[in-house]
Design a protein around this motif. Sequence first.
Motif, short mmCIF file in Angstrom:
data_model
loop_
_atom_site.label_atom_id
_atom_site.label_comp_id
_atom_site.label_asym_id
_atom_site.label_seq_id
_atom_site.Cartn_x
_atom_site.Cartn_y
_atom_site.Cartn_z
N PHE A 1 0.83 -1.20 0.00
CA PHE A 1 0.00 0.00 0.00
C PHE A 1 0.87 1.26 0.00
CE2 PHE A 1 -3.14 -2.59 2.79
CZ PHE A 1 -3.48 -3.37 1.70
N LYS A 2 1.91 1.24 0.83
CA LYS A 2 2.77 2.41 0.93
C LYS A 2 3.50 2.67 -0.39
CE LYS A 2 6.72 4.42 3.39
NZ LYS A 2 6.16 5.77 3.32
N ARG A 3 4.01 1.60 -0.99
CA ARG A 3 4.73 1.78 -2.26
C ARG A 3 3.81 2.33 -3.33
NH1 ARG A 3 5.18 -1.54 -6.55
NH2 ARG A 3 4.37 -3.37 -5.42
N TRP A 4 2.60 1.77 -3.44
CA TRP A 4 1.66 2.27 -4.44
C TRP A 4 1.28 3.73 -4.16
CZ3 TRP A 4 -1.77 -2.62 -3.61
CH2 TRP A 4 -1.26 -3.68 -4.36
N SER A 5 0.93 4.02 -2.91
CA SER A 5 0.49 5.37 -2.56
C SER A 5 1.58 6.39 -2.81
CB SER A 5 0.06 5.42 -1.08
OG SER A 5 -1.02 4.56 -0.83
N ASP A 6 2.79 6.10 -2.34
CA ASP A 6 3.90 7.04 -2.50
C ASP A 6 4.19 7.30 -3.97
OD1 ASP A 6 4.11 7.15 0.22
OD2 ASP A 6 5.95 5.98 0.36
N THR A 7 4.13 6.26 -4.78
CA THR A 7 4.43 6.41 -6.21
C THR A 7 3.36 7.24 -6.91
OG1 THR A 7 5.58 4.30 -6.27
CG2 THR A 7 4.83 5.17 -8.38
N ILE A 8 2.10 7.01 -6.57
CA ILE A 8 1.00 7.68 -7.25
C ILE A 8 0.94 9.18 -6.93
CG2 ILE A 8 -1.54 7.84 -7.29
CD1 ILE A 8 -1.55 4.76 -7.24
N VAL A 9 1.26 9.57 -5.70
CA VAL A 9 1.17 10.99 -5.35
C VAL A 9 2.48 11.73 -5.55
CG1 VAL A 9 -0.61 10.49 -3.63
CG2 VAL A 9 1.77 10.73 -2.89
N ARG A 10 3.55 11.01 -5.88
CA ARG A 10 4.85 11.67 -5.99
C ARG A 10 4.91 12.56 -7.23
NH1 ARG A 10 8.11 7.33 -6.33
NH2 ARG A 10 8.56 7.57 -8.54
N GLY A 11 5.59 13.70 -7.09
CA GLY A 11 5.88 14.56 -8.22
C GLY A 11 7.23 14.22 -8.81
N GLY B 1 -11.93 3.21 -8.45
CA GLY B 1 -11.41 4.52 -8.05
C GLY B 1 -11.69 4.83 -6.60
N MET B 2 -12.87 4.44 -6.12
CA MET B 2 -13.22 4.67 -4.72
C MET B 2 -12.27 3.94 -3.80
SD MET B 2 -15.62 6.08 -2.64
CE MET B 2 -17.21 6.18 -3.48
N CYS B 3 -11.99 2.68 -4.10
CA CYS B 3 -11.07 1.91 -3.27
C CYS B 3 -9.68 2.54 -3.25
CB CYS B 3 -10.96 0.47 -3.80
SG CYS B 3 -12.45 -0.51 -3.66
N MET B 4 -9.18 2.92 -4.41
CA MET B 4 -7.85 3.50 -4.51
C MET B 4 -7.78 4.83 -3.77
SD MET B 4 -7.19 2.49 -8.51
CE MET B 4 -5.51 3.13 -8.64
N LEU B 5 -8.80 5.65 -3.93
CA LEU B 5 -8.81 6.95 -3.26
C LEU B 5 -8.82 6.80 -1.75
CD1 LEU B 5 -9.08 10.05 -3.29
CD2 LEU B 5 -11.57 9.73 -3.39
N LEU B 6 -9.67 5.90 -1.23
CA LEU B 6 -9.75 5.72 0.21
C LEU B 6 -8.43 5.22 0.78
CD1 LEU B 6 -13.32 4.16 0.61
CD2 LEU B 6 -12.60 6.49 1.18
N LEU B 7 -7.79 4.31 0.08
CA LEU B 7 -6.51 3.79 0.58
C LEU B 7 -5.44 4.88 0.58
CD1 LEU B 7 -4.71 1.52 1.56
CD2 LEU B 7 -4.26 0.92 -0.82
N ILE B 8 -5.34 5.62 -0.52
CA ILE B 8 -4.30 6.65 -0.62
C ILE B 8 -4.57 7.79 0.35
CG2 ILE B 8 -3.26 8.37 -2.13
CD1 ILE B 8 -3.87 6.44 -4.48
N ALA B 9 -5.76 8.36 0.26
CA ALA B 9 -6.07 9.52 1.11
C ALA B 9 -6.19 9.12 2.57
CB ALA B 9 -7.38 10.16 0.64
N GLY B 10 -6.57 7.87 2.82
CA GLY B 10 -6.77 7.41 4.19
C GLY B 10 -5.50 7.19 4.97
#
Length: 414
Positions: free
Chosen positions: A169-179, A240-249
């Motif tokens: 989860f952390k790897r996916w989240s960090d990669t998706i929001v990274r600039g 999209g809902m699942c991905m958003l909740l995991l990342i933003a959560g």
Amino acid sequence: MSAADIGGLQTFPAELQDRAAWLEPFEWYAEMRERAPVRYDPDRRTWDVFRYDHVKEILANDDGRFSTSPRNIDGFEEPPEDEGFLLDTMLLQDPPRHDELRSVVDDAFEPRAIRELEPRIRTLTSELLDEALAGADGELDLVDAIAYPLPVIVIADLLGIPREDRDRFKRWSDTIVRGADSGVDPESFVEEQRQAGQEMAMYFLQQLEDRRQNPKDDLLTTIATAEGEGGKLSHREALGMCMLLLIAGNITTTHLITNAVRCFDAHDGDLFDSLADGARELTSAIEEVLRYRAPVQAMTRVPLEDVEIGGETLEAGDGVVVWLGSANRDERQFANADSFVPGRSPNSHLGFGHGRHYCLGAPLARLEANVVLDELTDRISAVEVADADLTPVRSSFIYGVESLPIRFENSASW
């Protein structure tokens, strides 16, 4: 694949490309509020808005002049069918569809429902701190010890997915929001984000299918049963809902906790120790963190018609970045705006946004931060940041540090 990057809107201006500048962007914000409070950046083809009143006006959006959807940006290119799932979330939808999507999970994030989670969150916090402090010897990395794992475990539990997957989860989240750094190959960067998004989508696709076959008392089941013909969610919206909740959560709360300790450390006097004496004082201090070092520094909007803001005309289809981090330091709104005032009242910050798109997870983020900091102030004292050479998270809108080493003493009662 951030909310901005999906829509082709490059949030990061040249002035913040340097990591040191993103770690402390506040002098640049102040300069912009005075010299160019609403400015057009031709390199990014984007408007930047810096003052509190202007930012709040755009976010309020009660008259429908602004959209959150990048599909309204001139020149927007729709991503392939198997990418860009975040485009179909409430984050990037306008009313009435935004309200319909939000209603699917709204009940789970109501303040009353969140308050019922406190005993469980406190138990998890205690367990994580027991483990971290047992071998700490007066120093630990706050991110690794508690600020990262706790929010991931909590949102994983709410969704109903295995917490042991949290490293993924952390790897996916960090990669998706990274600039993207200026030295990074753009094609490799885009491919890395695309791969992370597809891996996360496949993961949730399997989880949603399992819930349709084996429903449980969790958010994945709520989302799965809202998908399909006659339901509230399309297939893409469910993913999209699942991905958003995991990342933003998890990301916002992680940085709220670490930004809080940074603020407490830099404040005159031993603020960290004094906050152990009262719940009200801690709650107020957290609100000031949300103003002073907000985990979300920027949001994007698109005018649906020509709009005049601060003497400038923003044309329909233009990209607009509203800088929450600057608005929260606006001396026109806040006395001693560049000072951290833990007891500030009133405190009408925009740390969680404003209007219809006010952060769904704000009550959960506040509760998690409150519990973590409450437990920390009970267990340790004389806390100081151990490394002045901090590395900012490389994101075009998330503000925090990759790690936060701290030194401390164990409290007498522990």
